[in-house]
Design a protein around this motif. Structure first.
Motif, PDB file in Angstrom:
ATOM      1  N   ASN A 189      27.017 -42.215  16.280  1.00 29.25           N
ATOM      2  CA  ASN A 189      27.074 -40.797  15.968  1.00 29.25           C
ATOM      3  C   ASN A 189      26.167 -40.030  16.927  1.00 29.25           C
ATOM      4  O   ASN A 189      25.360 -40.627  17.658  1.00 29.25           O
ATOM      5  CB  ASN A 189      26.647 -40.552  14.514  1.00 29.25           C
ATOM      6  CG  ASN A 189      27.582 -41.205  13.512  1.00 29.25           C
ATOM      7  OD1 ASN A 189      28.780 -40.958  13.526  1.00 29.25           O
ATOM      8  ND2 ASN A 189      27.037 -42.063  12.658  1.00 29.25           N
ATOM      9  N   THR A 190      26.269 -38.712  16.914  1.00 28.19           N
ATOM     10  CA  THR A 190      25.474 -37.902  17.843  1.00 28.19           C
ATOM     11  C   THR A 190      23.978 -38.014  17.588  1.00 28.19           C
ATOM     12  O   THR A 190      23.174 -37.792  18.493  1.00 28.19           O
ATOM     13  CB  THR A 190      25.891 -36.423  17.741  1.00 28.19           C
ATOM     14  OG1 THR A 190      25.795 -35.992  16.370  1.00 28.19           O
ATOM     15  CG2 THR A 190      27.333 -36.240  18.210  1.00 28.19           C
ATOM     16  N   ASN A 191      23.565 -38.367  16.366  1.00 28.69           N
ATOM     17  CA  ASN A 191      22.142 -38.510  16.072  1.00 28.69           C
ATOM     18  C   ASN A 191      21.598 -39.893  16.411  1.00 28.69           C
ATOM     19  O   ASN A 191      20.439 -40.194  16.181  1.00 28.69           O
ATOM     20  CB  ASN A 191      21.868 -38.190  14.606  1.00 28.69           C
ATOM     21  CG  ASN A 191      22.531 -39.165  13.652  1.00 28.69           C
ATOM     22  OD1 ASN A 191      23.240 -40.088  14.075  1.00 28.69           O
ATOM     23  ND2 ASN A 191      22.317 -38.975  12.362  1.00 28.69           N
ATOM     24  N   SER A 193      22.713 -42.833  15.156  1.00 34.60           N
ATOM     25  CA  SER A 193      22.974 -43.849  14.144  1.00 34.60           C
ATOM     26  C   SER A 193      24.300 -44.549  14.446  1.00 34.60           C
ATOM     27  O   SER A 193      25.198 -43.978  15.069  1.00 34.60           O
ATOM     28  CB  SER A 193      23.036 -43.212  12.748  1.00 34.60           C
ATOM     29  OG  SER A 193      24.085 -42.259  12.687  1.00 34.60           O
TER      30      SER A 193
END
Length: 224
Positions: A189-191, A193
């Motif tokens: 994901n973009t964060n 994770s």
């Protein structure tokens, strides 16, 4: 420029007919930096890619563009720790292949992001694997196609045009035979994770039957 690409593609197709190869890399230098690119023929021989500094263009063997992608590499986010290869303090002298099943921690590559654009409603796992392999290649990151393909088989039917795909390779080397490593490619994901874990693939970096390599490699070759 398109005529030049068409001519180049024709030459590659002819060379594949005369001398087939599973994986061919070549570099063509143009007059300016914007024209410098790598030519990559996919391992299944279906696609020919031009890999620029920040863009990938994939052709079929008839010279038609079937997909493009912009791509970049980014550093590992601070919340993700990089593991180093773990070597035991003492190496014993095992005698069976099971005794050699000792692996280091996962070592991570940079993240690679790419944004695919393709001509069909869905992208095939083979074409997605080609784009992902090209993105790693363009950033000088070596990940085996088998590990890439295992992830693409899982996520291909979920990919849409214009989606940003973030992936990263991970390696774990065998403690007794450093030319054998387990690999996987994960989607993030973009964060930072993990979105999807890829399956693990074993990859030989050179032949275990080269007797300059440790004898343990030839024992492990019975399994991998």
């Amino acid at each position: 420029m398109r005529k030049f690409f068409t001519l180049l593609l024709s030459l590659f197709v002819a060379s594949m007919i005369i001398a087939p190869a599973s994986n061919v890399f070549a570099e063509e230098n143009g007059e300016g930096d914007q024209n410098n690119f790598i030519v990559n023929v996919s391992e299944d021989g279906q696609y020919i890619s031009h890999i620029y500094d920040d863009e990938i263009v994939v052709y079929d063997l008839e010279g038609n563009i079937v997909a493009t992608a912009t791509y970049t590499a980014i550093e590992i986010p601070e919340n993700i720790a990089t593991n180093q290869n773990a070597i035991p303090n003492e190496i014993i002298s095992p005698f069976s292949v099971d005794d050699f099943e000792k692996w280091g921690n996962w070592v991570q590559t940079q993240f690679v992001q790419f944004v695919p654009s393709f001509n069909t409603s869905v992208i095939s796992a083979s074409l997605l694997s080609t784009l992902m392999k090209d993105a790693f290649t363009g950033k000088n990151i070596f990940v085996s196609l088998s590990a890439i393909g295992l992830l693409c088989d899982i996520i291909a039917d979920q990919v849409v045009n214009g989606q940003t795909i973030t992936v990263k390779g991970e390696f774990s080397y065998n403690v007794y035979c450093n030319i054998l490593r387990k690999e996987r490619v994960n989607q993030y994901n973009t964060n930072g994770s993990v979105k999807t874990y890829g399956q693990i693939s074993a990859n030989w970096l050179s032949s275990p039957w080269d007797y300059s390599q440790p004898a343990e490699c030839r024992v492990l070759a019975e399994r991998y």
